[in-house]
Design a protein around this motif. Structure first.
Motif, PDB file in Angstrom:
ATOM      1  N   TYR A  15       0.807  -1.213   0.000  1.00  0.00           N
ATOM      2  CA  TYR A  15       0.000   0.000   0.000  1.00  0.00           C
ATOM      3  C   TYR A  15       0.848   1.275   0.000  1.00  0.00           C
ATOM      4  O   TYR A  15       0.597   2.166  -0.810  1.00  0.00           O
ATOM      5  N   PRO A  16       1.878   1.395   0.833  1.00  0.00           N
ATOM      6  CA  PRO A  16       2.733   2.584   0.731  1.00  0.00           C
ATOM      7  C   PRO A  16       3.509   2.633  -0.589  1.00  0.00           C
ATOM      8  O   PRO A  16       3.758   3.708  -1.133  1.00  0.00           O
ATOM      9  N   ARG A  17       3.879   1.480  -1.132  1.00  0.00           N
ATOM     10  CA  ARG A  17       4.637   1.454  -2.388  1.00  0.00           C
ATOM     11  C   ARG A  17       3.799   1.960  -3.552  1.00  0.00           C
ATOM     12  O   ARG A  17       4.309   2.609  -4.463  1.00  0.00           O
ATOM     13  N   ILE A  18       2.502   1.693  -3.533  1.00  0.00           N
ATOM     14  CA  ILE A  18       1.604   2.187  -4.582  1.00  0.00           C
ATOM     15  C   ILE A  18       1.668   3.713  -4.619  1.00  0.00           C
ATOM     16  O   ILE A  18       1.779   4.319  -5.682  1.00  0.00           O
ATOM     17  N   GLU A  19       1.607   4.330  -3.451  1.00  0.00           N
ATOM     18  CA  GLU A  19       1.697   5.793  -3.414  1.00  0.00           C
ATOM     19  C   GLU A  19       3.046   6.261  -3.952  1.00  0.00           C
ATOM     20  O   GLU A  19       3.127   7.255  -4.676  1.00  0.00           O
ATOM     21  N   GLY A  20       4.119   5.559  -3.616  1.00  0.00           N
ATOM     22  CA  GLY A  20       5.438   5.924  -4.116  1.00  0.00           C
ATOM     23  C   GLY A  20       5.503   5.883  -5.636  1.00  0.00           C
ATOM     24  O   GLY A  20       6.074   6.777  -6.270  1.00  0.00           O
ATOM     25  N   ILE A  21       4.908   4.862  -6.226  1.00  0.00           N
ATOM     26  CA  ILE A  21       4.883   4.748  -7.688  1.00  0.00           C
ATOM     27  C   ILE A  21       4.100   5.908  -8.290  1.00  0.00           C
ATOM     28  O   ILE A  21       4.534   6.529  -9.263  1.00  0.00           O
ATOM     29  N   LEU A  22       2.944   6.219  -7.713  1.00  0.00           N
ATOM     30  CA  LEU A  22       2.140   7.327  -8.230  1.00  0.00           C
ATOM     31  C   LEU A  22       2.900   8.649  -8.108  1.00  0.00           C
ATOM     32  O   LEU A  22       2.834   9.492  -9.005  1.00  0.00           O
ATOM     33  N   ARG A  23       3.626   8.837  -7.016  1.00  0.00           N
ATOM     34  CA  ARG A  23       4.423  10.065  -6.855  1.00  0.00           C
ATOM     35  C   ARG A  23       5.543  10.137  -7.886  1.00  0.00           C
ATOM     36  O   ARG A  23       5.828  11.201  -8.427  1.00  0.00           O
ATOM     37  N   ASN A  24       6.179   9.005  -8.187  1.00  0.00           N
ATOM     38  CA  ASN A  24       7.233   8.988  -9.205  1.00  0.00           C
ATOM     39  C   ASN A  24       6.680   9.265 -10.602  1.00  0.00           C
ATOM     40  O   ASN A  24       7.351   9.883 -11.423  1.00  0.00           O
ATOM     41  N   LEU A  25       5.458   8.810 -10.863  1.00  0.00           N
ATOM     42  CA  LEU A  25       4.846   9.045 -12.169  1.00  0.00           C
ATOM     43  C   LEU A  25       4.325  10.472 -12.312  1.00  0.00           C
ATOM     44  O   LEU A  25       4.234  10.987 -13.417  1.00  0.00           O
ATOM     45  N   ASN A  26       3.963  11.090 -11.200  1.00  0.00           N
ATOM     46  CA  ASN A  26       3.418  12.445 -11.220  1.00  0.00           C
ATOM     47  C   ASN A  26       4.550  13.436 -11.004  1.00  0.00           C
ATOM     48  O   ASN A  26       5.003  13.654  -9.889  1.00  0.00           O
ATOM     49  N   LYS A  27       4.982  14.065 -12.058  1.00  0.00           N
ATOM     50  CA  LYS A  27       6.101  14.998 -11.961  1.00  0.00           C
ATOM     51  C   LYS A  27       5.639  16.427 -11.632  1.00  0.00           C
ATOM     52  O   LYS A  27       6.440  17.329 -11.570  1.00  0.00           O
ATOM     53  N   ASP A  28       4.343  16.621 -11.438  1.00  0.00           N
ATOM     54  CA  ASP A  28       3.827  17.948 -11.100  1.00  0.00           C
ATOM     55  C   ASP A  28       4.287  18.367  -9.717  1.00  0.00           C
ATOM     56  O   ASP A  28       4.612  17.549  -8.868  1.00  0.00           O
ATOM     57  N   ASN A  63       2.375  19.837  -7.418  1.00  0.00           N
ATOM     58  CA  ASN A  63       1.327  19.583  -6.434  1.00  0.00           C
ATOM     59  C   ASN A  63       0.998  18.089  -6.418  1.00  0.00           C
ATOM     60  O   ASN A  63       0.330  17.590  -7.302  1.00  0.00           O
ATOM     61  N   GLN A  64       1.462  17.387  -5.395  1.00  0.00           N
ATOM     62  CA  GLN A  64       1.246  15.945  -5.330  1.00  0.00           C
ATOM     63  C   GLN A  64       0.264  15.581  -4.217  1.00  0.00           C
ATOM     64  O   GLN A  64       0.500  14.667  -3.447  1.00  0.00           O
ATOM     65  N   ASN A  94      -4.566  14.714  -6.951  1.00  0.00           N
ATOM     66  CA  ASN A  94      -3.715  14.777  -8.138  1.00  0.00           C
ATOM     67  C   ASN A  94      -3.009  13.454  -8.394  1.00  0.00           C
ATOM     68  O   ASN A  94      -2.829  13.055  -9.537  1.00  0.00           O
ATOM     69  N   LEU A  95      -2.601  12.779  -7.330  1.00  0.00           N
ATOM     70  CA  LEU A  95      -1.969  11.468  -7.513  1.00  0.00           C
ATOM     71  C   LEU A  95      -2.955  10.481  -8.119  1.00  0.00           C
ATOM     72  O   LEU A  95      -2.587   9.664  -8.966  1.00  0.00           O
ATOM     73  N   ALA A  96      -4.214  10.542  -7.696  1.00  0.00           N
ATOM     74  CA  ALA A  96      -5.233   9.648  -8.251  1.00  0.00           C
ATOM     75  C   ALA A  96      -5.444   9.928  -9.733  1.00  0.00           C
ATOM     76  O   ALA A  96      -5.726   9.010 -10.509  1.00  0.00           O
TER      77      ALA A  96
END
Length: 105
Positions: free
Chosen positions: A7-20, A22-23, A27-29
């Motif tokens: 579950y925490p790793r999923i958020e990490g992946i989304l943060r790495n994919l979102n280069k904006d 405002n995370q 926005n991550l979703a």
């Protein structure tokens, strides 16, 4: 124990994919929508993004936590009964779905 890792790793992946800049969670979703914007599949990015926003990033209330989400796992308030095969499978399926949206290089 896979839930506490996935579950925490999923958020990490989304943060790495979102280069904006405002995370925030909304926005991550929506990150998936930016990566792969249009499809008519039942597993479309819009539906998946909504699921991520409403379930994975569910509103967090430490007094009355609602089910298994990134927030309840991350803050350690998820009910022990939620740490089951279904919860682990959902985490694996979220990762698989994200993988299918990432463009191949």
């Amino acid at each position: 124990s896979s839930i506490s890792i996935l579950y925490p790793r999923i958020e990490g992946i989304l943060r790495n994919l979102n280069k904006d800049e405002n995370q925030n969670q909304q926005n991550l979703a929506k990150t998936i929508m930016k990566i792969f914007p249009n499809t008519n599949s039942i597993l479309s990015p819009a539906r998946f993004s909504t699921y991520i926003e409403k379930c994975y990033f569910a509103t967090f209330d430490p007094i009355a936590p609602s089910g298994l989400s990134r927030n309840t796992v991350g803050h350690g308030v998820a009910d022990q009964q939620e740490y089951n095969l279904k919860g682990a499978t959902i985490g694996c399926l979220i990762l698989e779905q994200i993988r299918s949206f990432i463009p191949k290089e």
